[in-house]
Design a protein around this motif. Sequence first.
Motif, PDB file in Angstrom:
ATOM      1  N   TYR A   1       9.510   8.370   2.349  1.00 50.55           N
ATOM      2  CA  TYR A   1       8.175   7.946   1.928  1.00 50.55           C
ATOM      3  C   TYR A   1       7.560   8.869   0.886  1.00 50.55           C
ATOM      4  O   TYR A   1       6.856   8.416  -0.015  1.00 50.55           O
ATOM      5  N   PHE A   2       7.802  10.171   1.010  1.00 50.58           N
ATOM      6  CA  PHE A   2       7.051  11.127   0.199  1.00 50.58           C
ATOM      7  C   PHE A   2       7.919  12.025  -0.696  1.00 50.58           C
ATOM      8  O   PHE A   2       7.383  12.656  -1.606  1.00 50.58           O
TER       9      PHE A   2
ATOM     10  N   ARG B   1      12.379   9.744   7.466  1.00 50.89           N
ATOM     11  CA  ARG B   1      11.372   8.818   6.915  1.00 50.89           C
ATOM     12  C   ARG B   1      10.350   9.571   6.074  1.00 50.89           C
ATOM     13  O   ARG B   1       9.793   9.017   5.122  1.00 50.89           O
TER      14      ARG B   1
ATOM     15  N   GLN C   1       3.172   0.504   6.405  1.00 52.88           N
ATOM     16  CA  GLN C   1       1.836   1.091   6.242  1.00 52.88           C
ATOM     17  C   GLN C   1       1.447   1.880   7.487  1.00 52.88           C
ATOM     18  O   GLN C   1       0.850   2.956   7.388  1.00 52.88           O
TER      19      GLN C   1
ATOM     20  N   ARG D   1       3.447   5.126   7.481  1.00 58.83           N
ATOM     21  CA  ARG D   1       2.881   6.054   6.504  1.00 58.83           C
ATOM     22  C   ARG D   1       1.602   6.687   7.051  1.00 58.83           C
ATOM     23  O   ARG D   1       1.373   7.888   6.910  1.00 58.83           O
TER      24      ARG D   1
ATOM     25  N   GLU E   1       4.000  -2.669   0.552  1.00 55.56           N
ATOM     26  CA  GLU E   1       4.559  -2.226   1.829  1.00 55.56           C
ATOM     27  C   GLU E   1       4.251  -3.237   2.918  1.00 55.56           C
ATOM     28  O   GLU E   1       3.204  -3.889   2.907  1.00 55.56           O
TER      29      GLU E   1
END
Length: 201
Positions: free
Chosen positions: A49-50, A45, A8, A11, A3
Amino acid sequence: MAETPKAQQTRAKLLEAAQAEFSEYGLAGARVDRIAERSGVNKQRIYAYFGNKEALFAAVMNKVYAHMSEAVPIPVTEEGLRSYVGEVFDYHRQSDLVRLLAWEGLHYREQPIPDEKEREAYYVHKTDALGLALGVEDAGAAARILISLIGVASWPFIVPQQRRLMLGPGGEAESGWALLRASVVAHGDAVIDSALEGRAA
């Protein structure tokens, strides 16, 4: 691919906001739009991301477990273990880990949790360290001792309403906290002494 620093940072913002949201509302009650608002990051997002809310909760739990492992590592000596219960108690005064664990338990109950094998490995490591500290070779016996020590240190934070009802207004003063900590540490010592006596028998 690794990343970027910006990714980062994004996140990290999402995890921090999600931790606050899950701590307050639990997995079922947490809302992705509130997490997005808390973090200042677009809601899409979060999914990028998840993937979903459960995966985000699992990522939060991995984060808080990693933080505790670094902040309060389980010692491998008896002397260190006698300090451990008080250190865990102190950690929980400043952390929402037990609150998150309580929500997790209510949500999953007897069902497997995400990343269960990794969490199990975390406790195997702790059990092995405790066995080394006390000279206990039986992994099951070491695990029961660990459960007792963690339970003594964490229970007042899992059920804050019971702590308040039992200790009254004075329990929230620093002097009240000091007395409770001393009691918790003494009970931790009693668990350790019992384990050592059982080993010697």
